[in-house]
Design a protein around this motif. Structure first.
Motif: not given
Length: 127
Positions: A45-53, A58-60, A82-94
């Protein structure tokens, strides 16, 4: 308070430097994340929000922490993979760091000092 927050040094999951000042003018969703907890599907859901907006400013910003029941035990590389393979996360992770307790990272210390009262149980915010 805003100037103090924007000046806080942050470290990305890959070790590069960042700060809230680098995200100035954007709406930020700062969220604690973990890869082995009941809320792990939040990444989708976070990735969807990030890519949509994100084009609208908007940033996550994801902050992994291992504070709650050893739910983020992995290294930075483990978390990133884990984040990239399982959820395609592209928002910034710290960088993984505490978000609770006396050793919490400075950003979370400032945020919780600004709003120290719990607003409701997590269950109230689920769909």
């Amino acid at each position: 308070m805003a100037n103090e927050l924007s000046a806080l040094a942050l470290t990305r999951l890959d070790g590069s430097s960042d700060s809230l000042a680098q995200h100035a003018g954007k709406v930020l969703l700062v969220v604690n994340v973990a890869s082995q907890c009941g809320l792990t599907p939040q990444y989708e859901g976070l990735e969807k929000l990030y890519t949509s907006y994100r084009e609208q400013g908007f940033e996550v910003l994801g902050f992994p922490a291992n504070d709650f029941g050893n739910q983020e035990p992995g290294s930075a590389e483990d978390i990133d993979q884990f984040c990239k393979v399982n959820y395609g996360v592209s928002f910034p992770l710290f960088a993984k760091a505490p978000v609770s307790g006396e050793d919490k990272q400075p950003l979370y210390a400032a945020l919780t000092a600004a709003e120290p009262v719990k607003q409701g149980p997590v269950e109230d915010f689920r769909e």
